[in-house]
Design a protein around this motif. Sequence first.
Motif, PDB file in Angstrom:
ATOM      1  N   CYS A 150       0.861  -1.214   0.091  1.00 40.43           N
ATOM      2  CA  CYS A 150      -0.187   0.051  -0.047  1.00 40.43           C
ATOM      3  C   CYS A 150       0.932   1.341  -0.265  1.00 40.43           C
ATOM      4  O   CYS A 150       0.596   2.072  -0.815  1.00 40.43           O
ATOM      5  N   ARG A 153       2.647   1.603  -3.264  1.00 35.61           N
ATOM      6  CA  ARG A 153       1.820   1.705  -4.715  1.00 35.61           C
ATOM      7  C   ARG A 153       2.426   0.660  -5.657  1.00 35.61           C
ATOM      8  O   ARG A 153       2.651   0.823  -6.742  1.00 35.61           O
ATOM      9  N   GLU A 172      -4.374  -3.729  -6.835  1.00 35.70           N
ATOM     10  CA  GLU A 172      -3.657  -2.326  -6.536  1.00 35.70           C
ATOM     11  C   GLU A 172      -3.973  -2.058  -5.029  1.00 35.70           C
ATOM     12  O   GLU A 172      -4.991  -1.599  -4.627  1.00 35.70           O
ATOM     13  N   HIS A 174      -4.550  -0.432  -1.485  1.00 34.15           N
ATOM     14  CA  HIS A 174      -4.833   1.091  -1.306  1.00 34.15           C
ATOM     15  C   HIS A 174      -4.828   1.072   0.305  1.00 34.15           C
ATOM     16  O   HIS A 174      -3.934   1.938   1.022  1.00 34.15           O
ATOM     17  N   ARG A 175      -5.409   0.519   1.075  1.00 32.51           N
ATOM     18  CA  ARG A 175      -5.662   0.674   2.664  1.00 32.51           C
ATOM     19  C   ARG A 175      -6.086  -0.689   3.062  1.00 32.51           C
ATOM     20  O   ARG A 175      -6.539  -1.802   2.653  1.00 32.51           O
ATOM     21  N   TRP A 195     -13.371  -1.839  -7.351  1.00 30.58           N
ATOM     22  CA  TRP A 195     -12.815  -1.860  -5.899  1.00 30.58           C
ATOM     23  C   TRP A 195     -13.383  -3.167  -5.309  1.00 30.58           C
ATOM     24  O   TRP A 195     -14.415  -3.435  -5.510  1.00 30.58           O
ATOM     25  N   PRO A 216      -2.104   5.841  -8.049  1.00 32.67           N
ATOM     26  CA  PRO A 216      -3.520   5.898  -6.843  1.00 32.67           C
ATOM     27  C   PRO A 216      -4.859   6.345  -7.920  1.00 32.67           C
ATOM     28  O   PRO A 216      -4.566   7.187  -8.355  1.00 32.67           O
ATOM     29  N   LEU A 219     -10.398   7.277  -4.449  1.00 34.33           N
ATOM     30  CA  LEU A 219     -10.931   6.325  -3.652  1.00 34.33           C
ATOM     31  C   LEU A 219     -12.344   6.217  -3.794  1.00 34.33           C
ATOM     32  O   LEU A 219     -13.017   7.277  -4.067  1.00 34.33           O
TER      33      LEU A 219
END
Length: 322
Positions: A150, A153, A172, A174-175, A195, A216, A219
């Motif tokens: 994360c 990236r 990918e 992210h969080r 997502w 990125p 979101l």
Amino acid sequence: MLETSARLLRLLSLLQSRTDWTGAELAGRLQVGLRTVRRDIDRLRELGYPVDATPGVAGGYRLGPGAALPPLLLDDEEAVAVAISLRTAATGSVAGLEEGALRALAKLRQVLPSRLRHRVSAFQAATVPLAGAAAPAVGADLLADLAAACRDRRRQRLRYRGRDGVTEREVEPHRLVHTPWRWYLLAWDTGKDDWRTFRVDRIEGPLSLPGARFTPRPLPQDDVAAYVSRSITSAPYRYQARILFHAPLAAVAPRTSPGAGRLEAVDAHTCRFLAGSDSLDDLAVYVATKGFDFEVLEPPELVPVLRALSDRLSRAAGPEER
């Protein structure tokens, strides 16, 4: 402009915060020339910090694993103590420290010598937590690797145990989001082009080597925790419940978990609880033990289950004393 000693600490912090840096990027952050950056890199190497350099236009610098723990930071005993503490915090036993512990553990693992890794692993293997309730086991190494993906990236290929068995998923990351009982990874699934929220305990480790960098994406919403809560509570469960609690949201929230369902304020005196489950019995027990009056909006099948639960509890309580 920073003095030499302060600049070296700043440079070291930058190298630890990201995997790869170009010389121009470091020079811009430190507000110095490329020649000064090269001299400072040489000073870090003289102090024992393993800084690797890649030549060429696309080259740069990265902090690599060393044969010995770099000086001026931690000795061996301190490094082991910190690593064990971070592992403990990362598994959720210290509330509120999980995310910070993961970031620190990812930095420490970059330079931790193999002999110290063995000592930390031995501690983990010999320690048995006494838990009050069963929780999915998630390895600290897996969490640290996901946190690093994360942070850097980097695309990651996962082996994920879902409803359809084990599948390969390229994502990918992210969080990382956690509840008191589970960890979740919010990532863009390149195969689904959307997502997705992955339960970390269903990701089979160890992870493959990190892939290419990605840019990125925006979101899905600003409140990542709220988005993940909605995702995991509206999953394709057999039953979707809507419960109206006759109590304000501020009173109900401390008695519910974001991983079990989500709350929405209706007015100053009531709130709505939305949750999914494959068991009506589990839903009935969960809402009945919150300590507030409520009514079932959906599903209608939950009402007879609650009546049966009420009768069973009445029989268990016995006749009232006169």
